[in-house]
Motif scaffolding. Structure first.
Motif, PDB file in Angstrom:
ATOM      1  N   ASP A 179     -29.735  48.151  -7.047  1.00 40.00           N
ATOM      2  CA  ASP A 179     -28.811  48.855  -5.962  1.00 40.00           C
ATOM      3  C   ASP A 179     -29.591  50.094  -5.306  1.00 40.00           C
ATOM      4  OD1 ASP A 179     -26.831  50.292  -4.773  1.00 40.00           O
ATOM      5  OD2 ASP A 179     -25.422  49.689  -6.293  1.00 40.00           O
ATOM      6  N   SER A 222     -33.622  47.631 -11.911  1.00 45.83           N
ATOM      7  CA  SER A 222     -32.518  48.402 -11.132  1.00 45.83           C
ATOM      8  C   SER A 222     -32.880  48.019  -9.637  1.00 45.83           C
ATOM      9  CB  SER A 222     -32.903  50.030 -11.113  1.00 45.83           C
ATOM     10  OG  SER A 222     -31.841  50.464 -10.436  1.00 45.83           O
ATOM     11  N   VAL A 271     -21.995  54.330 -17.075  1.00 42.92           N
ATOM     12  CA  VAL A 271     -21.485  55.275 -16.217  1.00 42.92           C
ATOM     13  C   VAL A 271     -20.448  54.896 -15.482  1.00 42.92           C
ATOM     14  CG1 VAL A 271     -22.105  56.371 -13.902  1.00 42.92           C
ATOM     15  CG2 VAL A 271     -23.856  56.072 -15.962  1.00 42.92           C
ATOM     16  N   MET A 272     -20.331  53.487 -15.198  1.00 44.30           N
ATOM     17  CA  MET A 272     -18.856  53.001 -14.268  1.00 44.30           C
ATOM     18  C   MET A 272     -17.702  52.396 -15.007  1.00 44.30           C
ATOM     19  SD  MET A 272     -21.220  50.937 -11.429  1.00 44.30           S
ATOM     20  CE  MET A 272     -19.955  50.192 -10.397  1.00 44.30           C
ATOM     21  N   SER A 319     -27.523  49.688 -15.474  1.00 45.58           N
ATOM     22  CA  SER A 319     -26.034  50.107 -16.102  1.00 45.58           C
ATOM     23  C   SER A 319     -25.668  49.983 -17.674  1.00 45.58           C
ATOM     24  CB  SER A 319     -24.998  49.594 -15.174  1.00 45.58           C
ATOM     25  OG  SER A 319     -25.189  47.983 -15.297  1.00 45.58           O
ATOM     26  N   ASN A 374     -33.217  52.662  -4.995  1.00 44.53           N
ATOM     27  CA  ASN A 374     -32.907  54.000  -4.960  1.00 44.53           C
ATOM     28  C   ASN A 374     -34.248  54.656  -5.252  1.00 44.53           C
ATOM     29  OD1 ASN A 374     -32.143  56.706  -4.883  1.00 44.53           O
ATOM     30  ND2 ASN A 374     -30.218  56.288  -6.244  1.00 44.53           N
ATOM     31  N   LYS A 421     -28.195  53.334  -6.346  1.00 44.95           N
ATOM     32  CA  LYS A 421     -27.569  53.305  -8.025  1.00 44.95           C
ATOM     33  C   LYS A 421     -27.567  54.782  -8.337  1.00 44.95           C
ATOM     34  CE  LYS A 421     -26.570  51.129 -11.378  1.00 44.95           C
ATOM     35  NZ  LYS A 421     -25.784  49.883 -11.335  1.00 44.95           N
ATOM     36  N   GLU A 422     -26.213  54.894  -9.428  1.00 47.33           N
ATOM     37  CA  GLU A 422     -25.739  56.204  -9.536  1.00 47.33           C
ATOM     38  C   GLU A 422     -27.266  56.772 -10.487  1.00 47.33           C
ATOM     39  OE1 GLU A 422     -24.087  53.610 -10.172  1.00 47.33           O
ATOM     40  OE2 GLU A 422     -22.378  53.951  -9.343  1.00 47.33           O
ATOM     41  N   LEU A 423     -27.719  57.978 -10.395  1.00 50.79           N
ATOM     42  CA  LEU A 423     -28.640  58.557 -11.089  1.00 50.79           C
ATOM     43  C   LEU A 423     -28.414  58.825 -12.554  1.00 50.79           C
ATOM     44  CD1 LEU A 423     -30.396  60.573  -8.268  1.00 50.79           C
ATOM     45  CD2 LEU A 423     -31.024  58.298  -8.894  1.00 50.79           C
ATOM     46  N   ALA A 424     -27.060  59.087 -12.803  1.00 48.26           N
ATOM     47  CA  ALA A 424     -26.665  59.166 -14.262  1.00 48.26           C
ATOM     48  C   ALA A 424     -26.991  58.221 -15.211  1.00 48.26           C
ATOM     49  CB  ALA A 424     -25.035  59.335 -14.031  1.00 48.26           C
ATOM     50  N   ASN A 425     -27.521  57.023 -14.714  1.00 50.69           N
ATOM     51  CA  ASN A 425     -27.894  56.135 -15.506  1.00 50.69           C
ATOM     52  C   ASN A 425     -29.196  56.249 -16.129  1.00 50.69           C
ATOM     53  OD1 ASN A 425     -25.871  53.496 -15.457  1.00 50.69           O
ATOM     54  ND2 ASN A 425     -26.187  54.198 -13.087  1.00 50.69           N
TER      55      ASN A 425
END
Length: 562
Positions: free
Chosen positions: A253, A251, A355-356, A234, A278, A256-260
């Motif tokens: 999660d 990484s 992102v978060m 992140s 992920n 985890k959000e792929l936008a990272n």
């Protein structure tokens, strides 16, 4: 402070002297009745109960408890003082009772040893059936040790709860990730490959994505080439925004959000992953990947079948804690933490480019609390962040030889870490030159197909037997009301055996991830004795869920592996 005894009317009574006061550890009068009353007062109503006993004394109270509990109970006994244990064995024959196969005993132990004993003897399904039994006078004599014992019990329960909740709620995703990531692992490495490539003079910089990361950017830029820079996923957007390329990232999660990871430069940064991460990250990431196990028994089995092993990290909860564990595993003696706020300084949750990122006004549904801040004041955090801090402190406590530096002046105070400005840490621990050289690393070259053929055959054999058992239970269901209690208990005992097999075989555990969450959470009270017919119904539902899950996962295994 020492154990002793007095003799009254021909009977030896254990005593303990502390601060000029002599405590009796047994009753002067009607000792047998008092011990029996104590034991009955601690008798659990759960099947397969776990008794957590604080204090051995002479062994008489423990003996009374052992006389009335079931043969399948587990009893964990912690005695804080070695002199009591030695006297109990030499004068009161406590060694005889401690030889009982139901007892796990630890004496004069540190928190880590007690916690380890609890973790290894308790499952998620045992938590509600645990019963703490305090020997008379012990909570007064050993107040600090009692506090430590309770903390170990509480932390064990939290870890089992958090771990199981995460696994149950994300079970399908975890299994999908494992099966897909195994194909990536074939062409990559384990973290063991990195074990000996770092010079002992080099310090690790753990870059997290807390709000204080934003004020640390220029110093991090100067640290590049003088430290090993390991960032959490992140923190990547913030570093990329500022044209800082870390040496590696980690990484964890499973969702985890792929936008990272969308910045094209991230594709070429080496990274560390658990096998459960992920799997879609690898749509972006093309650099060397270094895998480790996070309780992934399937991967452990594949490794053992190849006469090898995959490292386990001492990790739990957050990605920052995993990053810390990776630094420990790689033998870094100095770990400098940047952006590890574990709180919400400046009313922000993350670095502004994360992102978060959000402000704390969006946290109205979270329970927040003030904690000690590194600047001497307090800072707000939430229960999740606070748990991360507690677990990190436990890890630091276990490794007193490691120098941990916390540079987040506005973040939460982390016990065991030295508070130091990022500039001072950079000046103190910098080396003239550091470059991560991965040119001489070797891939494991494991065979995946043969181990998985064994796993699939083992799963199929168990499934076929379970289907027959479930069919018999379904046929008997309409007759349950006519069965006596002993017959019901006998049927439940058979179900218990099947359930224990499922929970102790890694090849069956991965199938459980595909059982719906409501069915799995309903099993938490499976050992409650109150309603035997309800227990039987829960087992039937669980076994049906397992059979459905097997049909799904067998297709996954064939698609991903064979």
């Amino acid at each position: 402070m020492s154990a002793g005894y007095i003799n009254i009317d021909g009977r030896d009574i254990m005593t303990y002297e502390k601060n000029g006061y002599t405590y009796r550890l047994e009753s002067l009068y009607y000792a047998d009745k008092y011990e029996q009353m104590w034991a009955k007062g601690h008798l659990s109503q759960y099947r397969h109960a776990h008794y957590l006993v604080f204090g051995l004394g002479s062994g008489s109270f423990l003996r009374a408890l052992m006389d009335i509990i079931s043969e399948d109970a587990i009893v964990i006994v912690y005695e804080p003082d070695k002199s009591i244990y030695e006297l109990a064995c030499s004068l009161f024959n406590a060694d005889v009772i401690l030889a009982d196969k139901r007892i796990r005993f630890v004496c004069n132990a540190e928190y880590a040893d007690i916690f380890s004993l609890l973790i290894s003897n308790m499952s998620f399904y045992d938590i509600n059936g645990c019963h703490i039994c305090v020997h008379p006078n012990y909570n007064s004599i050993f107040a600090d040790e009692y506090k430590m014992f309770n903390k170990a019990v509480s932390d064990c329960a939290i870890q089992k709860e958090v771990g199981t909740n995460t696994t149950v709620l994300n079970g399908e995703i975890l299994v999908d990730n494992v099966f897909t990531n195994l194909s990536h692992m074939r062409n990559n490495y384990t973290i063991e490959t990195l074990k000996n490539i770092f010079d002992s003079s080099v310090s690790a910089v753990l870059i997290a994505s807390g709000p204080s990361l934003d004020s640390s950017i220029e110093t991090i830029r100067r640290m590049k080439g003088h430290f090993f820079l390991l960032c959490v996923d992140s923190a990547l957007p913030t570093l990329m925004k500022n044209n800082i390329i870390p040496d590696m990232f980690i990484s964890v999660d499973p969702v985890k959000e792929l936008a990272n990871f969308t910045d094209s430069r991230i594709a070429s940064i080496p990274a560390i992953f658990p096998i459960t991460c992920n799997h879609r990250i690898f749509e972006y990431h093309k650099a060397p990947a270094f895998f480790y196990s996070y309780g992934d028994d399937i991967v452990d089995f594949i490794a053992s079948e190849n006469n090898s092993s995959i490292p386990h990290l001492e990790a739990n909860s957050s990605v920052s804690n995993h990053a810390f564990a990776a630094c420990l595993y790689l033998n870094f003696r100095n770990i400098i933490c940047i952006g590890l706020d574990l709180a919400f300084p400046g009313n922000s949750t993350h670095s502004k480019n994360a992102v978060m990122y959000t402000d704390t006004s969006s946290l109205k549904d979270r329970v927040t609390l003030p904690v000690k801040c590194n600047n001497g004041r307090t800072v707000m955090t939430d229960l999740q962040m606070n748990l991360y801090r507690i677990l990190l402190e436990d890890r630091i406590r276990i490794h007193p030889d490691i120098n941990v530096i916390n540079t987040s002046m506005s973040g939460a105070y982390i016990e065991g870490a030295d508070v130091m400005s990022i500039e001072a840490a950079s000046d103190k621990y910098s080396v003239p030159d550091f470059d991560l050289d991965l040119s001489h690393i070797d891939k494991p070259g494991w065979d995946f197909k043969r181990p998985f053929e064994k796993i699939i055959a083992s799963q199929r054999d168990f499934y076929e037997g379970l289907v027959k058992t479930s069919e018999q239970l379904n046929k008997m269901e309409s007759l349950y009301s006519y069965f006596d209690a002993d017959t019901i208990k006998s049927i439940i005992a058979s179900c218990d055996e099947l359930f224990n097999i499922i929970n102790n075989r890694f090849d069956l555990q991965c199938i459980c991830h595909y059982i719906p969450a409501d069915i799995q959470f309903d099993m938490k009270d499976i050992n409650n004795n109150a309603d035997l017919l309800s227990v039987l119904t829960k087992y039937q539902t669980f076994f049906r869920g397992f059979a459905d899950a097997y049909n799904h996962i067998s297709r996954l295994e064939s698609n991903y592996i064979l």
